[in-house]
Write a protein that holds these residues in place. Structure first.
Motif, mmCIF file in Angstrom:
data_model
loop_
_atom_site.group_PDB
_atom_site.id
_atom_site.type_symbol
_atom_site.label_atom_id
_atom_site.label_comp_id
_atom_site.label_asym_id
_atom_site.label_seq_id
_atom_site.Cartn_x
_atom_site.Cartn_y
_atom_site.Cartn_z
ATOM 1 N N ASP A 8 0.611 -1.187 -0.024
ATOM 2 C CA ASP A 8 0.075 0.292 -0.034
ATOM 3 C C ASP A 8 0.709 1.317 0.093
ATOM 4 O O ASP A 8 0.467 2.410 -0.587
ATOM 5 C CB ASP A 8 -0.883 0.040 1.209
ATOM 6 N N ARG A 9 1.982 1.378 0.570
ATOM 7 C CA ARG A 9 2.851 2.217 0.517
ATOM 8 C C ARG A 9 3.986 2.529 -0.559
ATOM 9 O O ARG A 9 4.291 3.357 -0.882
ATOM 10 C CB ARG A 9 3.845 2.291 1.768
ATOM 11 N N CYS A 10 3.929 1.522 -1.442
ATOM 12 C CA CYS A 10 4.895 1.307 -2.692
ATOM 13 C C CYS A 10 4.073 2.322 -3.748
ATOM 14 O O CYS A 10 3.021 2.094 -4.088
ATOM 15 C CB CYS A 10 4.960 -0.128 -3.118
ATOM 16 N N CYS A 11 5.071 3.134 -4.225
ATOM 17 C CA CYS A 11 4.765 4.057 -5.476
ATOM 18 C C CYS A 11 5.255 3.578 -6.594
ATOM 19 O O CYS A 11 5.293 4.025 -7.520
ATOM 20 C CB CYS A 11 5.152 5.536 -5.003
ATOM 21 N N GLY A 12 6.015 2.617 -6.686
ATOM 22 C CA GLY A 12 6.476 1.744 -7.951
ATOM 23 C C GLY A 12 7.625 2.216 -8.498
ATOM 24 O O GLY A 12 8.128 2.232 -9.776
ATOM 25 N N ALA A 13 8.393 3.051 -7.731
ATOM 26 C CA ALA A 13 9.662 3.705 -8.389
ATOM 27 C C ALA A 13 10.800 2.462 -8.497
ATOM 28 O O ALA A 13 11.432 2.660 -9.679
ATOM 29 C CB ALA A 13 10.183 4.507 -7.207
ATOM 30 N N GLY A 14 10.779 1.536 -8.217
ATOM 31 C CA GLY A 14 11.744 0.485 -8.651
ATOM 32 C C GLY A 14 13.005 0.457 -8.119
ATOM 33 O O GLY A 14 14.104 -0.317 -8.771
ATOM 34 N N GLN A 15 13.277 1.247 -7.020
ATOM 35 C CA GLN A 15 14.741 1.667 -6.777
ATOM 36 C C GLN A 15 15.059 0.114 -6.258
ATOM 37 O O GLN A 15 16.366 -0.171 -6.147
ATOM 38 C CB GLN A 15 14.841 2.761 -5.641
#
Length: 65
Positions: A8-15
């Motif tokens: 739910d906190r993941c914004c999908g930046a992929g780092q």
């Protein structure tokens, strides 16, 4: 070490995937983190800590055993 992710906190930046592809992946449809290995071997601990530190959504939690 135990790794916990909060989708739910993941914004999908992929780092995390760039830093530790053997521990993290992303869902195809929306880029949300997928945890591949909740208990990485000791040789990966430093890079997993770095992934948690750079996560813009603070979606990665590390519990030290």
């Amino acid at each position: 070490m135990k790794v916990i992710v909060d989708e739910d906190r993941c914004c999908g930046a992929g780092q995390c995937v760039l830093l530790a592809p053997e521990v993290f992946d992303q869902r195809e449809e929306d880029g949300i983190v997928v945890l591949l290995n909740a208990e990485p071997d000791e040789g990966r601990h430093a890079v997993v800590r770095e992934a948690a530190a750079v996560c813009p959504g603070a979606a990665i939690e590390i519990q030290e055993a």
